[in-house]
Design a protein around this motif. Structure first.
Motif, mmCIF file in Angstrom:
data_model
loop_
_atom_site.group_PDB
_atom_site.id
_atom_site.type_symbol
_atom_site.label_atom_id
_atom_site.label_comp_id
_atom_site.label_asym_id
_atom_site.label_seq_id
_atom_site.Cartn_x
_atom_site.Cartn_y
_atom_site.Cartn_z
ATOM 1 N N GLY A 8 129.362 9.650 1.443
ATOM 2 C CA GLY A 8 131.074 9.743 1.076
ATOM 3 C C GLY A 8 131.538 8.636 0.572
ATOM 4 O O GLY A 8 132.732 8.595 -0.230
ATOM 5 N N GLY A 9 131.078 7.337 0.904
ATOM 6 C CA GLY A 9 131.669 6.225 0.646
ATOM 7 C C GLY A 9 131.673 6.064 -1.004
ATOM 8 O O GLY A 9 130.770 6.693 -1.774
ATOM 9 N N VAL A 12 137.068 3.744 -5.258
ATOM 10 C CA VAL A 12 138.275 4.831 -5.479
ATOM 11 C C VAL A 12 139.360 3.794 -6.135
ATOM 12 O O VAL A 12 139.454 2.635 -5.556
ATOM 13 C CB VAL A 12 138.515 5.554 -4.304
ATOM 14 N N SER A 17 141.913 9.487 -3.117
ATOM 15 C CA SER A 17 141.405 10.079 -1.854
ATOM 16 C C SER A 17 139.955 10.032 -1.819
ATOM 17 O O SER A 17 139.207 9.812 -2.981
ATOM 18 C CB SER A 17 141.994 11.469 -1.931
ATOM 19 N N LEU A 18 139.549 10.147 -0.775
ATOM 20 C CA LEU A 18 138.035 9.966 -0.486
ATOM 21 C C LEU A 18 137.984 10.517 0.725
ATOM 22 O O LEU A 18 138.669 10.572 1.999
ATOM 23 C CB LEU A 18 137.664 8.714 -0.344
ATOM 24 N N ARG A 19 136.675 11.234 0.830
ATOM 25 C CA ARG A 19 136.292 11.939 2.335
ATOM 26 C C ARG A 19 135.199 11.356 2.679
ATOM 27 O O ARG A 19 133.976 11.678 1.998
ATOM 28 C CB ARG A 19 136.237 13.560 1.949
ATOM 29 N N LEU A 20 135.098 10.873 4.035
ATOM 30 C CA LEU A 20 133.849 10.389 4.819
ATOM 31 C C LEU A 20 133.316 11.428 5.531
ATOM 32 O O LEU A 20 134.017 12.261 6.071
ATOM 33 C CB LEU A 20 133.893 9.144 5.424
ATOM 34 N N GLN A 83 139.131 12.231 6.042
ATOM 35 C CA GLN A 83 139.785 12.506 4.691
ATOM 36 C C GLN A 83 140.900 11.314 4.570
ATOM 37 O O GLN A 83 141.886 11.366 5.308
ATOM 38 C CB GLN A 83 140.613 13.668 4.785
ATOM 39 N N SER A 85 143.692 9.398 2.106
ATOM 40 C CA SER A 85 144.507 9.658 1.089
ATOM 41 C C SER A 85 145.470 8.599 0.883
ATOM 42 O O SER A 85 145.533 7.860 1.859
ATOM 43 C CB SER A 85 145.360 11.106 1.367
ATOM 44 N N VAL A 123 133.237 1.369 1.455
ATOM 45 C CA VAL A 123 134.399 1.678 0.665
ATOM 46 C C VAL A 123 135.137 0.910 0.123
ATOM 47 O O VAL A 123 135.489 -0.186 0.496
ATOM 48 C CB VAL A 123 135.474 2.736 1.624
ATOM 49 N N VAL A 125 138.569 -0.166 -2.653
ATOM 50 C CA VAL A 125 139.600 0.449 -3.480
ATOM 51 C C VAL A 125 139.826 -0.579 -4.124
ATOM 52 O O VAL A 125 140.231 -1.668 -3.978
ATOM 53 C CB VAL A 125 140.648 0.935 -2.149
#
Length: 127
Positions: A8-9, A12, A17-20, A83, A85, A123, A125
C-alpha cells in the motif's frame, strides 16, 4: 518460519490519504499475534513508532499520528492496517510492520517470537 509483508505504500500529495496493509504468513501455522502495528524510518533517522494495537485492542499512537492516522487489525486474518489522512512531507519514510508475541506451531506444540518485522514499504509525500 513467520513473515510480515507490507503493501500500500507509494507517492501521495500533501493533504491526501493512503492505506497501508500488513499480512502475516509463514511456513508454520500462526496461532496468534499479540500486538501489531507500524514504525517509520526516515533517511538518516532511527526507526520510530507510528501506531501499535495490542491484544487489548488499545491503540497507541505517536503524537504526530494522533488525529490523522488510524490503526486497525483483523485478528482472524492476522492483518493490520494503517489509514493515513492529511499526510504531510514529514510522514515520508519507510513504514515497517511489526508483530509482537507471535505464537506459531512447532512439532508437538508452539513457540513464540518476541517480535517479527516486515521489510518495509516506502511512503513519499510530495508538496
Amino acid at each position: 518460519q513467520v513473515q510480515l509483508v507490507e503493501s500500500g505504500g507509494g507517492l501521495v500529495q500533501a493533504g491526501g490519504s493512503l492505506r497501508l496493509s500488513c499480512a502475516a504468513s509463514g511456513i508454520a501455522k500462526i496461532f496468534s499475534i499479540w500486538g501489531m502495528g507500524w514504525y517509520r524510518q526516515a533517511p538518516g533517522e532511527a526507526r520510530e513508532l507510528v501506531a501499535m494495537i495490542t491484544g487489548y485492542d488499545d491503540p497507541n499512537y505517536a503524537d504526530s499520528a494522533k488525529g490523522r492516522f488510524t490503526v486497525s487489525r483483523d485478528i482472524d486474518k492476522l492483518e493490520v492496517y494503517l489509514q493515513m489522512s492529511d499526510v504531510n512531507p514529514d510522514d515520508s519514510g519507510v513504514y515497517f510492520c511489526k508483530g509482537e508475541g507471535v505464537r506459531y506451531e512447532i512439532p508437538g506444540g508452539s513457540n513464540t517470537y518476541r517480535e517479527v518485522w516486515g521489510r518495509g514499504t516506502q511512503v513519499t509525500v510530495s508538496g
